[in-house]
Every structure is written in C-alpha cells, then in structure tokens.
Design a protein around this motif. Structure first.
Motif, PDB file in Angstrom:
ATOM      1  N   VAL A  79       6.463  -3.999  -6.490  1.00  0.00           N
ATOM      2  CA  VAL A  79       5.116  -4.004  -6.050  1.00  0.00           C
ATOM      3  C   VAL A  79       4.089  -3.754  -6.969  1.00  0.00           C
ATOM      4  N   GLU A  80       4.397  -2.849  -7.792  1.00  0.00           N
ATOM      5  CA  GLU A  80       3.516  -2.353  -9.036  1.00  0.00           C
ATOM      6  C   GLU A  80       3.412  -3.374 -10.222  1.00  0.00           C
ATOM      7  N   GLU A  81       4.303  -3.959 -10.286  1.00  0.00           N
ATOM      8  CA  GLU A  81       4.322  -5.054 -11.408  1.00  0.00           C
ATOM      9  C   GLU A  81       3.383  -6.258 -10.997  1.00  0.00           C
ATOM     10  N   LEU A  82       3.454  -6.415  -9.704  1.00  0.00           N
ATOM     11  CA  LEU A  82       2.457  -7.540  -9.263  1.00  0.00           C
ATOM     12  C   LEU A  82       1.092  -7.078  -9.150  1.00  0.00           C
ATOM     13  N   GLU A 119      -5.542   2.855  -2.895  1.00  0.00           N
ATOM     14  CA  GLU A 119      -4.077   2.979  -3.708  1.00  0.00           C
ATOM     15  C   GLU A 119      -4.191   2.212  -4.705  1.00  0.00           C
ATOM     16  N   THR A 120      -4.765   1.221  -5.196  1.00  0.00           N
ATOM     17  CA  THR A 120      -4.631   0.648  -6.541  1.00  0.00           C
ATOM     18  C   THR A 120      -5.029   1.648  -7.755  1.00  0.00           C
ATOM     19  N   ASN A 121      -4.241   1.397  -8.631  1.00  0.00           N
ATOM     20  CA  ASN A 121      -4.625   2.287  -9.932  1.00  0.00           C
ATOM     21  C   ASN A 121      -5.430   1.351 -10.828  1.00  0.00           C
ATOM     22  N   TYR A 122      -5.851   0.078 -10.423  1.00  0.00           N
ATOM     23  CA  TYR A 122      -6.774  -0.666 -11.212  1.00  0.00           C
ATOM     24  C   TYR A 122      -8.135  -0.848 -11.012  1.00  0.00           C
TER      25      TYR A 122
END
Length: 218
Positions: A79-82, A119-122
C-alpha cells in the motif's frame, strides 16, 4: 476562509457527513473523486502507476484496473508504494482547488473529505503536514462492527450474498481498517468528533450544530 479536513475510517460515514455539510453551504472536495480523475489515462497518477507496477494494472480498454491495484495494495502489502505515487498528486490538486475557491469566495468553508489525513506520509509537495493544510479537523466515528457491515453492504451492492462471500468482504474490511490508525488516536488529533453509529437523523443533528461554528470561524 476556513480549511477543514473531514476524515474517518472505512465505513464511518464521512461521505454522508460531507453531503450534509455541502447541503448547508460548505464547498466539499472529495479526495477519492480527485484521485479517480487523476487516474484517467494521460493523467499523472495513471502514468505513475503504470510506470511502477507495469501493464498488469491496465485493463483491455486502457484504463487502470482498480481491483488489481487494490489487491496489490492490501493483499500483497504494498500500500505504501501506491500511496507514494497517488498521495502527493492528490494533495497538490486539493490545495490548488482550495485556493481557487477562496479566490472566488474569501469566507468559504472548504471541506476536504479524506480517509487518510493522519495516516499519509505525504503532507504536501513542500513537505508540510496536515497541520499546515487544515485549520480544523472533523472526525466521523462508528463502532467497528458497523463499519464492517457498511463495507459488506456497499461491496455486495445490496444483493444477497453467500456466507463465504460475506466472510471475504469482512476480511477485506478488516485488512483495510488495519491500515488506518484507531478512532481513539484520531480523536486526540481532531477538533470535532461526530458519532455515526445510529440513525441518520443523529448525524444530521450533529452536523447542524457544528455548521454555525465553522461558518463563524471562516
């Protein structure tokens, strides 16, 4: 102006809350809708997904195979790649659309509906986190069994399903919920919490009570 993040776990009913706020005058931006737009052929998320995951995520008609991407993300644990491809582009688009609204309506309440605000790291293209993107955060909560039941109903399209299919949908819901932080953790980070485990009228009442507060803050 007021920039509001509206979030909640899978099946919490945040989209319902967003519709209620929109009916009262909020300008609502849906992260999922923005993501779908950017996943169209020729758009940046489409290009990024194909470049990273290969032609196996492209359907015969040339569009992205969202079911294949979901399997890659949740079943294969990627999921993190997506997210690394999609989130920065969706957030950038949110910020552009928000600014366009404020140029037209300086006192608008803009609500960004998104499942993964915390949750997002972005946080954004310049590295800013959610604290800099939003003035207020609204969390919509519901008991886990209610969330799962809503996911099953949505996934089945309201049709009768076998117990085996029901179990598969329930397992998928739990996998997705496991990717999100708990409502207890989100509550500590949120300015307002709406509970949505019962009748729609209960949620409507809470939205009606909160709306004048948001308007005043704008």
């Amino acid at each position: 102006m007021l920039r509001v993040g509206l979030t909640g776990g899978l099946g919490s009913g945040k989209s319902t809350a967003a519709r209620l706020f929109a009916a009262l005058g909020a300008r609502v931006l849906q992260s999922d809708a923005i993501g779908r737009e950017l996943m169209e052929p020729g758009q940046p998320i489409y290009d990024g997904m194909v470049a990273h995951f290969g032609l196996g995520v492209v359907r015969p008609d040339g569009t992205l195979d969202r079911a294949a991407l979901a399997r890659i993300a949740f079943a294969e644990g990627r999921v993190e790649e997506l997210n690394a491809i999609a989130h920065p582009l969706v957030i950038e688009r949110q910020m552009v659309l928000t600014e366009e609204i404020f140029q037209r309506e300086p006192h608008a309440v803009v609500i960004v509906e998104s499942a993964l605000i915390f949750e997002t790291n972005y946080g954004s293209v310049d590295g800013a986190g959610w604290q800099r993107r939003f003035d207020r955060i609204i969390l919509v909560t519901a008991p886990e069994e209610v969330k799962i039941a809503r996911f099953v109903a949505r996934s089945s399209g309201g049709k009768a399903i076998s117990e085996e299919q029901r179990a598969e949908f329930e397992d998928e819901a739990r996998r997705r919920l496991a990717q999100q932080i708990s409502d207890e953790q989100k509550s500590a980070l949120s300015d307002y919490v709406l509970t949505n485990g019962g009748a729609l009228t209960e949620l409507e009442w809470q939205v009606d009570q909160l709306w004048p507060i948001l308007e005043a803050a704008a």
